[in-house]
Structure formats: C-alpha cells, structure tokens
Design a protein around this motif. Structure first.
Motif, PDB file in Angstrom:
ATOM      1  N   GLU A   7       0.826  -1.208   0.000  1.00 17.93           N
ATOM      2  CA  GLU A   7       0.000   0.000   0.000  1.00 17.93           C
ATOM      3  C   GLU A   7       0.861   1.259   0.000  1.00 17.93           C
ATOM      4  N   LEU A   8       1.915   1.244   0.798  1.00 15.88           N
ATOM      5  CA  LEU A   8       2.788   2.419   0.885  1.00 15.88           C
ATOM      6  C   LEU A   8       3.454   2.712  -0.456  1.00 15.88           C
ATOM      7  N   GLN A   9       4.093   1.708  -1.058  1.00 21.37           N
ATOM      8  CA  GLN A   9       4.801   1.991  -2.304  1.00 21.37           C
ATOM      9  C   GLN A   9       3.839   2.150  -3.477  1.00 21.37           C
ATOM     10  N   GLY A  10       2.606   1.654  -3.318  1.00 21.77           N
ATOM     11  CA  GLY A  10       1.606   1.810  -4.369  1.00 21.77           C
ATOM     12  C   GLY A  10       1.114   3.230  -4.541  1.00 21.77           C
ATOM     13  N   ARG A  11       1.468   4.113  -3.613  1.00 22.55           N
ATOM     14  CA  ARG A  11       1.100   5.526  -3.739  1.00 22.55           C
ATOM     15  C   ARG A  11       1.922   6.243  -4.812  1.00 22.55           C
TER      16      ARG A  11
END
Length: 238
Positions: A102-106
């Motif tokens: 989720e974090l790097q998917g931003r």
C-alpha cells in the motif's frame, strides 16, 4: 548523564548483516556500542518480534536502525520499551495498519519490482511460501549502482531472499508516532522510489538527510554519511 544508547542495525532484503560493516567501523571509531543482527526475512510480525526481543535484552537504551525492509521492522519493533530512537536508511516507513504494498503503491514503482525472481520454500503444515530475489544481471544497477563492480558481483550471488508475504502484511504499530526518528534518503535509489522514502519520513516527522547520487546500498557506498546520521540520533537520545 544517561548511558550512550546501543545502536542495533537491522538489514533489509537481499542483504545480510555484513552490509553494515563500514557503518559498524565508523560507529566503533566513535566509541558507540553497536550490534548488527541477522534479519530472518520471513514475515513482518515475526521479524519484528525477533528484533524487539533482541533490543529488550540489551542493557540500557537502544537506537534501532533499519535499511530498506528493515525500516518496516524497526517501525514495529521500536515499540520495545528501551528503544529511544529510530533511524531509517533508504527505507520504508509505514503507518500503523499499512502494508508495504500500500505504501509503495502511492507512487510509481521502482525498477526493482519488474526485476525479481520468485522461489519457493517449505512451510511447516502449509503450502510452500514464495520468496523473491533480484535478477542477478539487474542487481548492480538496481541495488548498488555506486558500489564497485567486484563487490556487486559478490552481493548479487549472495542475496538473502525475502518472503513475498511482507508486502501484504500490515504494520501492527508505528513506533515513530511517539519516538524520535531520522531518515537517510538515497536520491538515486532504484529499489525503493526515493519519493516513497521521502513521504514516509515526512509523515513520521523524521529529521531527513538526502544523499545525492546514493544507490539503495547507501550503507555500503557511503558509510561515513550514514554513520553521521546515526551518531546524531545517539547524541539526541543519550
């Protein structure tokens, strides 16, 4: 006067504790107690529990330092009572309840994501788990572009695989919410988008230092600069 905190170094994926060798030398040269532990790389909760247990058994205050995936580990393990500070080195800095995916998917994905090999490993009483390494021919440019070629050849063939489950496992807590933090951003990182590093560090209220031209292996290529940030954390928390 408070005792000097012990620095506990936590490596990330595709590496081992020897990746901290230059940083260890720098810290020891300043009489700072330091340990570099092997990271199991099997799951965020279990890896963090291992590091938290190790930290809790150290007599006195501890500054946790995490590289790469190790940043997620210290975010959770940093809840240990005697941890007084967190240092993130080219690292993920997740929020409580947030996964690394989720974090790097931003942000746009780093080249690492398209250059992974998948393997399996046995899990007692369950289906085999999936682990990943970086494709050997892509490793130098993605992980260690500013490290001498003769070193990257060894690093590429001695990678420690990371369980793929860590990208979907949410962080149970975020120790940076009530403990001071510092962050080293490697601005030429091809493994974790530098904007992912900047976003997490800013959200955590970390003191941020950017190292121009640094690859993901910044602790190997620029140990003096990384150690300098760790010394700042030790001075501020001791």
């Amino acid at each position: 006067m408070s005792p000097t905190p012990t620095v506990l170094l936590v490596h990330g994926a595709f590496a081992d504790a020897s990746s901290w060798a230059g940083v260890v030398e720098e810290l020891r040269g300043h009489d700072i107690p330091v340990r570099a532990l092997p990271n199991p790389l099997r799951g965020l909760a279990s890896d963090a529990a291992y590091i938290a247990s190790a930290a809790a058994q150290i007599d006195g205050p501890v500054v946790l330092v995490g590289h790469s995936y190790g940043g997620a580990i210290i975010t959770v393990a940093g809840a240990a009572e005697n941890v007084v500070g967190l240092v993130y080195v080219a690292a993920y800095v997740p929020e409580q309840g947030e996964s690394l995916g989720e974090l790097q998917g931003r942000f746009p994905l780093a080249p690492l994501v398209a250059n992974l090999d998948e393997w399996t490993y046995p899990v007692d009483g369950a289906e085999p788990g999936v682990e990943v390494t970086i494709k050997q021919d892509a490793f130098p440019d993605i992980f260690a572009a500013d490290v001498p070629a003769e070193v990257t050849r060894i690093l590429a063939v001695s990678q420690r695989p990371l369980s793929a489950s860590v990208f979907t496992e949410p962080a149970a807590t975020a120790a940076w919410q009530d403990k001071p933090s510092w962050a080293v951003v490697a601005d030429a990182d091809e493994a974790i988008n530098p904007d992912v590093q900047r976003f997490g560090a800013k959200r955590a209220g970390a003191t941020v230092i950017e190292i121009e031209g640094a690859s993901h292996a910044v602790a190997v290529s620029r140990p003096e600069e990384v150690a300098s940030v760790i010394r700042d954390a030790v001075r501020a928390t001791g």
